[in-house]
Design an enzyme around this catalytic site. Structure first.
Site, PDB file in Angstrom:
ATOM      1  N   ASP A  11     -13.086   6.546  -8.274  1.00  0.00           N
ATOM      2  CA  ASP A  11     -12.054   7.183  -7.454  1.00  0.00           C
ATOM      3  C   ASP A  11     -11.796   8.588  -7.970  1.00  0.00           C
ATOM      4  OD1 ASP A  11      -9.832   7.696  -5.805  1.00  0.00           O
ATOM      5  OD2 ASP A  11      -8.443   6.717  -7.187  1.00  0.00           O
ATOM      6  N   ASN A  25       0.839  -1.187   0.000  1.00  0.00           N
ATOM      7  CA  ASN A  25       0.000   0.000   0.000  1.00  0.00           C
ATOM      8  C   ASN A  25       0.874   1.237   0.000  1.00  0.00           C
ATOM      9  OD1 ASN A  25      -2.205  -2.046   1.240  1.00  0.00           O
ATOM     10  ND2 ASN A  25      -3.204  -0.285   0.316  1.00  0.00           N
ATOM     11  N   GLY A  26       0.266   2.389  -0.216  1.00  0.00           N
ATOM     12  CA  GLY A  26       1.056   3.595  -0.448  1.00  0.00           C
ATOM     13  C   GLY A  26       1.033   4.598   0.682  1.00  0.00           C
ATOM     14  N   GLY A  27       0.464   5.734   0.427  1.00  0.00           N
ATOM     15  CA  GLY A  27       0.446   6.833   1.384  1.00  0.00           C
ATOM     16  C   GLY A  27       1.068   8.101   0.783  1.00  0.00           C
ATOM     17  N   ARG A  78     -15.753  -1.307 -12.961  1.00  0.00           N
ATOM     18  CA  ARG A  78     -16.927  -0.430 -12.910  1.00  0.00           C
ATOM     19  C   ARG A  78     -17.476  -0.315 -11.492  1.00  0.00           C
ATOM     20  NH1 ARG A  78     -22.833  -0.784 -14.572  1.00  0.00           N
ATOM     21  NH2 ARG A  78     -22.620  -3.047 -14.537  1.00  0.00           N
ATOM     22  N   GLY A  79     -17.625   0.923 -11.030  1.00  0.00           N
ATOM     23  CA  GLY A  79     -18.216   1.170  -9.712  1.00  0.00           C
ATOM     24  C   GLY A  79     -17.272   1.024  -8.549  1.00  0.00           C
ATOM     25  N   ALA A  80     -15.989   0.776  -8.810  1.00  0.00           N
ATOM     26  CA  ALA A  80     -15.022   0.637  -7.718  1.00  0.00           C
ATOM     27  C   ALA A  80     -14.344   1.968  -7.443  1.00  0.00           C
ATOM     28  CB  ALA A  80     -13.970  -0.419  -8.065  1.00  0.00           C
ATOM     29  N   GLY A  81     -14.018   2.191  -6.189  1.00  0.00           N
ATOM     30  CA  GLY A  81     -13.279   3.378  -5.795  1.00  0.00           C
ATOM     31  C   GLY A  81     -11.783   3.133  -5.808  1.00  0.00           C
ATOM     32  N   HIS A  82     -11.074   3.872  -4.976  1.00  0.00           N
ATOM     33  CA  HIS A  82      -9.609   3.827  -4.927  1.00  0.00           C
ATOM     34  C   HIS A  82      -9.103   2.442  -4.533  1.00  0.00           C
ATOM     35  CE1 HIS A  82      -5.792   5.990  -4.785  1.00  0.00           C
ATOM     36  NE2 HIS A  82      -5.517   5.460  -3.610  1.00  0.00           N
ATOM     37  N   GLU A 101      -1.225  -0.355  -4.842  1.00  0.00           N
ATOM     38  CA  GLU A 101      -2.134   0.690  -5.291  1.00  0.00           C
ATOM     39  C   GLU A 101      -1.698   2.047  -4.749  1.00  0.00           C
ATOM     40  OE1 GLU A 101      -5.836  -0.600  -3.555  1.00  0.00           O
ATOM     41  OE2 GLU A 101      -5.363   0.307  -1.620  1.00  0.00           O
ATOM     42  N   SER A 102      -2.271   3.089  -5.315  1.00  0.00           N
ATOM     43  CA  SER A 102      -2.093   4.460  -4.841  1.00  0.00           C
ATOM     44  C   SER A 102      -0.621   4.888  -4.935  1.00  0.00           C
ATOM     45  CB  SER A 102      -2.642   4.585  -3.417  1.00  0.00           C
ATOM     46  OG  SER A 102      -2.783   5.932  -3.050  1.00  0.00           O
ATOM     47  N   TYR A 103      -0.010   5.362  -3.834  1.00  0.00           N
ATOM     48  CA  TYR A 103       1.394   5.769  -3.919  1.00  0.00           C
ATOM     49  C   TYR A 103       2.330   4.576  -4.132  1.00  0.00           C
ATOM     50  CZ  TYR A 103       5.541   8.604  -3.431  1.00  0.00           C
ATOM     51  OH  TYR A 103       6.731   9.248  -3.700  1.00  0.00           O
TER      52      TYR A 103
END
Length: 459
Positions: free
Chosen positions: A377, A80-82, A425-429, A177-179
């Site tokens: 997202d 995971n990020g941050g 479809r329909g998913a967030g972050h 994901e993310s950062y």
């Protein structure tokens, strides 16, 4: 003479079991049972790997294996990020991990779409200072950055494979994901480069996958602001202000003018979850009546989303008995476990503005690279991801098409030469949180290197 497939599978399983009789350190890391845990048919391990003896930096991991009869299976590292957020808090506890935490913060239930149904999943809290990972050098908390994070994570892998030698020759992937859109390509590049010239590398690296990922600051910003405007989250004037003040800035180190413009945008956006713009905030579901009304308005949410998951994990992982079962906080320091470290985030150092040169290098190396995006997202929206991929200038091999799950559109996909893009479809972050079934289908197809299904029923 060719070896029959059944015999080959038996030989591989036998070799796996022989190698799995590993070091005492691995045996010491075996999790007997977590407090409030249901019965499971798969082993788990957790503990620390020291990555810098002099500084006293040690990273915490949690391995959730496939059931023994499914071995040997691929190994996937999840980040995971941050920057500064825990993979135990997010990936393991509310996304793709084996368990979900109940609202009581004391009991667990099995995640039907846990990714360790398809691969061995290794969650890592990185860098030191995140989650249960620690450093004995307090200045490390104020000097973290991308480069040290990548090198410490690589040092972790080298030592971890020595502790678990049965994984040395298994297919290995990195995902996040993310950062972690920075962490994953940077660590992938380090593993790839360190494998060059080695006949039997200790990391059998095959590729990486990232979701809603920070990738390229200019295109990330451009897509972000466009998405906000298109979804009616900001005014025309603020859209123009953001474009005028932020497009040439760093996402991690924005200028004062860009920060001010984003403050204006935040006021216009109001009190919504920017990580999932169509789902309620935790404090909006305090009553069962409100929750029921929300589900009536959004039937696709039924049974799939609890906006208070982060608060559940904060209670659970601060329980001393949970820490003992995980072999975490072994020195018994009296501190509060948090999902993300504000200290690390506020003092983050080096953060290159683009990962695209790494993509170009690893695409040329022939590694499997998938990029996915939840399309609700607003933090790193699909628009940003599409602009970043477009900047690579890759030829298209399969044009944009809808993919299906049980005859319903699960999202869309486009295959480029060297890279696959998939939307959910329909998913967030956090795709596996909001769309657990579709996220698992994505993961299965990534591991198999198969395009997303164009029609029919997906099992």
């Amino acid at each position: 003479m060719a070896v029959a497939p059944v015999l080959l599978a038996v030989l591989l399983a036998s070799a796996w079991r022989a190698a799995a009789v590993s070091s005492s350190a691995a045996a010491d890391d075996r999790i007997e049972r977590l407090p409030g845990q249901p019965a499971v048919d798969f082993p788990m391990y957790s503990g620390y790997v020291t990555v810098d003896e002099l500084a006293g930096r040690a990273l915490f991991y949690w391995l959730q294996e496939v059931p023994p009869e499914a071995q040997p299976a691929p190994l996937v590292l999840w980040l995971n990020g941050g920057p500064g957020c825990s993979s135990v808090a997010y990936g393991a506890s509310e996304e793709l991990g084996a368990f979900r935490i109940r609202p009581d913060g004391a009991t667990l239930f099995l995640n039907k779409f846990r990714w360790n149904r398809a691969a061995n999943i290794l969650f890592l809290d990185s860098p030191a200072g995140v989650g249960f990972s620690y450093t004995n050098t307090s200045s490390d908390l104020y000097t973290s950055g991308d480069n040290r994070t990548a090198h410490d994570s690589y040092a972790f892998l080298v030592k971890w494979f020595e502790r678990f030698p049965q994984y040395k020759h298994q297919d290995f992937y990195i995902a996040g994901e993310s950062y972690a859109g920075h962490y994953v390509p940077q660590l992938s590049q380090l593993v790839y480069r360190n494998n060059i010239g080695i006949a039997k590398p200790i990391v059998n690296f095959k590729g990486f996958m990232v979701g809603n990922a920070v990738t390229n600051d200019h295109t990330d910003y451009a897509g972000m602001f466009e998405s906000w405007w298109n979804h009616g989250l900001i005014s025309d004037a603020t859209y123009q202000l953001l474009r005028a003040t932020c497009l040439d800035d760093s996402i991690i180190h924005p200028s004062p003018a860009c920060n001010a413009a984003q403050d204006v945008a935040a006021t216009e956006q109001g009190d919504i979850d920017m990580y999932s713009i169509y789902t309620p905030l935790c404090n909006q579901t305090s009553s069962s009546a409100a929750a029921a009304a929300t589900k009536r308005r959004r039937p696709w949410m039924r049974g799939s989303y609890d906006p208070c998951t982060e608060s559940h994990s904060t209670v659970y992982y601060n329980r001393p008995e949970v820490q003992r079962a995980l072999h975490a906080n072994v020195t018994g320091i009296n501190y509060t476990w948090v999902t993300c470290s504000d200290t690390l985030n506020d003092h983050w150092g080096d953060s290159p503005r683009s990962m695209l040169p790494i993509y170009q290098e690893l695409i040329a190396a022939g590694l499997r690279i998938w990029v996915f995006s939840g399309d609700t997202d607003a933090v790193i929206p699909l628009t940003s991801t599409r602009y970043s991929i477009d900047a690579l200038g890759l030829p298209t091999t399969t044009s944009w098409y809808p993919w299906y799950d049980n005859k319903q559109v699960g999202g869309w996909s486009q295959v480029y030469k060297g890279l696959t893009l998939v939307t959910i479809r329909g998913a967030g972050h956090e795709v596996p949180l909001h769309r657990p079934r579709q996220g698992f289908i994505l993961f299965q197809h990534f591991l198999q290197g198969k395009a997303m299904p164009k029609n029919g029923t997906t099992s």
